[in-house]
Design an enzyme around this catalytic site. Structure first.
Site, PDB file in Angstrom:
ATOM      1  N   SER A 184       0.795  -1.223   0.000  1.00 20.61           N
ATOM      2  CA  SER A 184       0.000   0.000   0.000  1.00 20.61           C
ATOM      3  C   SER A 184       0.832   1.280   0.000  1.00 20.61           C
ATOM      4  O   SER A 184       0.291   2.338  -0.263  1.00 20.61           O
ATOM      5  CB  SER A 184      -0.979  -0.011   1.163  1.00 20.61           C
ATOM      6  OG  SER A 184      -0.319  -0.307   2.365  1.00 20.61           O
ATOM      7  N   HIS A 217      -5.646  -3.472  -2.593  1.00 17.18           N
ATOM      8  CA  HIS A 217      -5.402  -2.500  -3.672  1.00 17.18           C
ATOM      9  C   HIS A 217      -5.404  -3.144  -5.055  1.00 17.18           C
ATOM     10  O   HIS A 217      -5.155  -2.470  -6.044  1.00 17.18           O
ATOM     11  CB  HIS A 217      -4.059  -1.792  -3.453  1.00 17.18           C
ATOM     12  CG  HIS A 217      -4.049  -0.912  -2.250  1.00 17.18           C
ATOM     13  ND1 HIS A 217      -4.614   0.340  -2.240  1.00 17.18           N
ATOM     14  CD2 HIS A 217      -3.584  -1.125  -1.001  1.00 17.18           C
ATOM     15  CE1 HIS A 217      -4.468   0.878  -1.038  1.00 17.18           C
ATOM     16  NE2 HIS A 217      -3.842   0.003  -0.265  1.00 17.18           N
ATOM     17  N   LYS A 219     -12.120   0.189  -1.336  1.00 15.31           N
ATOM     18  CA  LYS A 219     -11.164   0.889  -2.206  1.00 15.31           C
ATOM     19  C   LYS A 219     -11.757   1.015  -3.608  1.00 15.31           C
ATOM     20  O   LYS A 219     -12.652   1.821  -3.800  1.00 15.31           O
ATOM     21  CB  LYS A 219      -9.813   0.219  -2.120  1.00 15.31           C
ATOM     22  CG  LYS A 219      -9.249   0.520  -0.728  1.00 15.31           C
ATOM     23  CD  LYS A 219      -7.910   0.017  -0.389  1.00 15.31           C
ATOM     24  CE  LYS A 219      -7.525   0.603   0.966  1.00 15.31           C
ATOM     25  NZ  LYS A 219      -6.822  -0.342   1.819  1.00 15.31           N
TER      26      LYS A 219
HETATM   27  C1  LIG Z   1      -6.884  -0.507   3.212  1.00 12.24           C
HETATM   28  C2  LIG Z   1      -6.324  -1.824   3.491  1.00 12.24           C
HETATM   29  C3  LIG Z   1      -6.932  -2.681   4.398  1.00 12.24           C
HETATM   30  C4  LIG Z   1      -8.091  -2.255   5.244  1.00 12.24           C
HETATM   31  O1  LIG Z   1      -9.266  -2.297   4.522  1.00 12.24           O
HETATM   32  P1  LIG Z   1     -10.518  -1.517   5.090  1.00 12.24           P
HETATM   33  O2  LIG Z   1     -11.654  -2.123   4.359  1.00 12.24           O
HETATM   34  O3  LIG Z   1     -10.309  -0.082   4.759  1.00 12.24           O
HETATM   35  O4  LIG Z   1     -10.565  -1.760   6.555  1.00 12.24           O
HETATM   36  C5  LIG Z   1      -6.404  -3.937   4.563  1.00 12.24           C
HETATM   37  N1  LIG Z   1      -5.311  -4.328   3.883  1.00 12.24           N
HETATM   38  C6  LIG Z   1      -4.700  -3.532   3.009  1.00 12.24           C
HETATM   39  C7  LIG Z   1      -3.506  -4.027   2.268  1.00 12.24           C
HETATM   40  C8  LIG Z   1      -5.173  -2.247   2.792  1.00 12.24           C
HETATM   41  O5  LIG Z   1      -4.553  -1.443   1.946  1.00 12.24           O
END
Ligand SMILES: *Cc1c(COP(=O)(O)O)cnc(C)c1O
Length: 386
Positions: A180, A208, A239
């Protein structure tokens, strides 16, 4: 109140280090541009990669669901909160992912916590990449298994740890598929090869990747052709899908097990039915509009080259612009904001000391003109704050 005096010191320390964070309030909806302090600014930092967070069809799906199902789910899933929209969303996600079954959690964070804690126990070993997302790190630390970190993408280190881990009952390898902070891709082919050789289970987090990578938008595992070798896959609805919620996909058995074991599934209220309907609409758009991810890919490639960097072989929507010290990253970010571009500084502890950065996140709904303008401003800013 004096018991809280230590907070002043803590806050002061953060300010000194240029690490103090504050909220900014966005008026209106999340689009390619957003309204901030009465101004329209280009949003270059959201995870709304396909622009679905304010897509008309998805709004309509949510509104219709509110009229039909109300707002709250009123209970946890196993009590009485499992409603038709939860059932339908999980069926849609399983079909989309080509998996037997899917399980939705309130957030991706909770999906990670609940899944890892359920899959391993005392006497098991978890191996995780050093740059795994905080939710994975927390999940690994909170589990009762032994947790060891291997260097970022370091397959020799992973192999060594697997070799030394042969005395553990089970071995679980956990990794982000798309990291990320740099947007780089985990070496999934090598990882599944090692897992096979050392009898380990692989779990990946496609937060992502979902909606963005792969011929059908299923993520990095699809892009790299290793889906069938990965038994546990985490995704998020928050996302590219533009909603909120997390999910796990895999075999029917896996999902049945998690429904019975994952505490972050069992002991929390079901997500609102309208969110399920919105997310189902978003998944359908991902399935029926491959041009969205193609446009995004085109933007990303163009932007890497326009900024004068060498594009990586697999393009995620993120482009890191490394600036070094936290203070400089903040100055650059403020300069961008003055010029109408929103891209907050990413600082420690989110990234290692000395690697503060802007993390540009591109959207399919950005225009080339907007991105061109952003490149000019970023280059001017980098020169201005050397
Ligand atoms: C954003 C993210 C999460 C968390 O997801 P949410 O639905 O926002 O809680 C988990 N793992 C990764 C790699 C992320 O980038």
């Amino acid at each position: 109140m004096s018991q809280l005096n230590f907070l002043d010191e803590g806050i002061e320390e953060l300010r000194r280090q240029g690490l103090f964070r504050e909220l900014r309030t966005i008026e209106g909806s999340q689009g390619a541009t957003v309204e901030l302090c009465g101004r329209r600014v280009l949003c270059l930092c959201s995870n709304n990669y396909l622009g679905l967070a304010d897509r008309e069809e998805i709004r309509e799906a949510a509104k219709a669901a509110i009229d039909r199902y109300g707002v709250g789910a009123a209970a946890s899933r196993l009590v009485s909160g499992h409603m038709r929209p939860h059932e339908d969303l999980e069926a849609e996600l399983a079909a989309f992912e080509g998996a037997e079954s899917a399980l939705v959690f309130p957030t991706g964070y909770m999906a990670n916590l609940g899944t890892i804690r359920s899959l391993v126990e005392k006497g098991d070993l978890i191996l995780g990449d050093r740059w795994n997302h905080a939710s994975l790190m927390d999940a690994c630390r909170l589990s009762e298994a032994t947790f060891r970190v291997y260097g970022h993408g370091d397959m020799d280190a992973l192999e060594g740890a697997l070799g030394r881990g042969s005395t553990f009952r089970r071995r679980l390898i956990v990794t982000d598929s798309v990291f990320s902070m740099d947007g780089d891709i985990a070496p999934l082919r090598e990882i599944v090869g090692l897992a096979d050789r050392y009898d380990a289970l692989v779990m990946i987090d496609e937060a992502h990747g979902t909606g963005v990578l792969g011929a059908h938008g299923r993520g990095a595992a699809e892009e790299l052709g290793v889906e069938s070798a990965i038994p546990v896959k985490i995704g998020t609805l928050s996302k590219a899908l533009g909603c909120v919620g997390g999910f796990v996909t895999g075999s029917r058995k896996l999902i049945e097990f998690l429904r019975n074991r994952a505490r972050t599934f069992i002991y929390t209220t079901a997500i609102p039915p309208a969110i399920c309907e919105a997310a189902r609409s978003a998944v359908r758009i991902v399935r029926s509009e491959p041009e969205l991810r193609q446009t995004l890919q085109g933007h990303v490639l163009w932007m890497w080259e326009r900024l004068g960097y060498k594009p990586p072989p697999i393009l995620s929507p993120m482009i890191p612009v490394l600036v070094g010290e936290a203070g400089r990253a903040v100055q650059l970010s403020q300069f961008l904001l003055e010029k109408g571009i929103l891209s907050p500084a990413i600082r420690p502890p989110t990234v290692p000391e000395g690697t503060s950065r802007l993390r540009l996140s591109l959207m399919a709904t950005h225009s080339r003109e907007q991105l061109e303008q952003a490149c000019c401003v970023i280059q001017a800013g980098l020169e201005r704050f050397p």
